[in-house]
Write an enzyme that holds these catalytic residues in place. Sequence first.
Site, PDB file in Angstrom:
ATOM      1  N   LYS A   1       0.332 -15.765   4.748  1.00  0.00           N
ATOM      2  CA  LYS A   1       0.020 -15.458   6.078  1.00  0.00           C
ATOM      3  C   LYS A   1      -1.233 -14.590   6.118  1.00  0.00           C
ATOM      4  CE  LYS A   1       3.336 -14.658   9.032  1.00  0.00           C
ATOM      5  NZ  LYS A   1       4.520 -13.956   9.595  1.00  0.00           N
TER       6      LYS A   1
ATOM      7  N   GLY B   1       0.885  -1.148   0.137  1.00  0.00           N
ATOM      8  CA  GLY B   1      -0.074   0.048   0.190  1.00  0.00           C
ATOM      9  C   GLY B   1       0.917   1.374  -0.096  1.00  0.00           C
TER      10      GLY B   1
ATOM     11  N   GLY C   1     -11.964 -13.198  14.275  1.00  0.00           N
ATOM     12  CA  GLY C   1     -11.948 -13.136  15.746  1.00  0.00           C
ATOM     13  C   GLY C   1     -12.311 -11.678  16.299  1.00  0.00           C
TER      14      GLY C   1
ATOM     15  N   ARG D   1      -0.040  -6.252 -13.453  1.00  0.00           N
ATOM     16  CA  ARG D   1      -1.291  -6.793 -14.187  1.00  0.00           C
ATOM     17  C   ARG D   1      -1.553  -6.179 -15.463  1.00  0.00           C
ATOM     18  NH1 ARG D   1      -4.980  -6.033  -8.887  1.00  0.00           N
ATOM     19  NH2 ARG D   1      -3.540  -4.513  -8.326  1.00  0.00           N
TER      20      ARG D   1
ATOM     21  N   THR E   1     -10.198  -5.467 -11.832  1.00  0.00           N
ATOM     22  CA  THR E   1     -10.516  -4.117 -11.751  1.00  0.00           C
ATOM     23  C   THR E   1      -9.366  -3.453 -11.837  1.00  0.00           C
ATOM     24  OG1 THR E   1     -11.836  -5.153  -9.859  1.00  0.00           O
ATOM     25  CG2 THR E   1     -11.805  -2.741  -9.970  1.00  0.00           C
TER      26      THR E   1
ATOM     27  N   TYR F   1      -1.219 -17.337  -3.719  1.00  0.00           N
ATOM     28  CA  TYR F   1      -2.525 -16.409  -3.873  1.00  0.00           C
ATOM     29  C   TYR F   1      -3.629 -17.121  -3.772  1.00  0.00           C
ATOM     30  CZ  TYR F   1      -5.007 -12.347  -5.072  1.00  0.00           C
ATOM     31  OH  TYR F   1      -5.909 -11.324  -5.196  1.00  0.00           O
TER      32      TYR F   1
END
Length: 327
Positions: free
Chosen positions: A94, A39, A105, A189, A178, A148
Amino acid sequence: MDRKRILITGAAGFLGSHLCDRAIKEGFHVIAMDNLITGDLKNIEHLFNLEQFEFYHHDITKFIHISGKLDYILHFASPASPIDYLKIPIQTLKVGAHGTHNCLGLAKAKGARILVASTSEVYGDPLVHPQTEEYWGNVNPVGPRGVYDEAKRFMESITMAYNRFHGVQTRIIRIFNTYGPRMRLNDGRALPAFIGQALRGEDLTVFGDGSQTRSFCYVDDLVEGIYRLLMSEYDMPVNIGNPAEITLKEFAEEVIKLTGTSQKIVYKPLPVDDPKQRQPDITKAKEILGWEPKVARAEGLKITYEYFKNLPQEEWVKQPKEFVSMK
């Protein structure tokens, strides 16, 4: 004002940042969370001065603590491009496993409704076309893409387990290709790769013979589908994507025409387990959510190209981030 509170994981990513914008628009108090491996804070920096927005730099594979009430969770934390998940395969697994477990949770503890972001990769290289939600997929669990694909398949399984065993309100979206502003030009991509090559004056690289298909959905349409699913009462997976299918060769030709460049298309060998077909059956989305895409590809591509063209030129040639190994 007593606002509903929503946690968005992967908030500084392409989709997560657009979801933050939508949640603010809908009047939520947004708790944004991202470890910034893939990000970028630039995607959400315009929200930092808002009272109803807060950001936590946190890895959700570790315990998540949120004080006070929590009404909704949008779990969008995950590497999403081949360059990312092939470079950081362990982290990809992970976040799909431990990260999803932690989010579920938290939803259980807070009594929150949670929507998890699965993708069309759960279908693998499909033997059924178009892909319906009832199709179980054709996935190679030990291939390079398995980190993935199987992370998303596990995510769906544990989400339904929490739904059935703990009574958690869960929603599962299966996202198809997208695109739109805030994508990374270097994420591997097809769309950003083609536009990036066009901006740099390079030939456009198509893998295989270009006959493999994709179905591209503009980000605003996707966000609308996500919001409708979150607010719906349907707890089984729903495909959200644009069923307008196109071959990658045709798509590369569209990008060349759009950018007005004179490059040619060059062909390279197809990566292992690369899906040959991608087209969502969106019957469920239409019937249950009253949703279907509105933005035509020509319109969305023009907006996206203008976004990329206006980036600083150093972004056009920027290489993918280097990742630190996390054992």
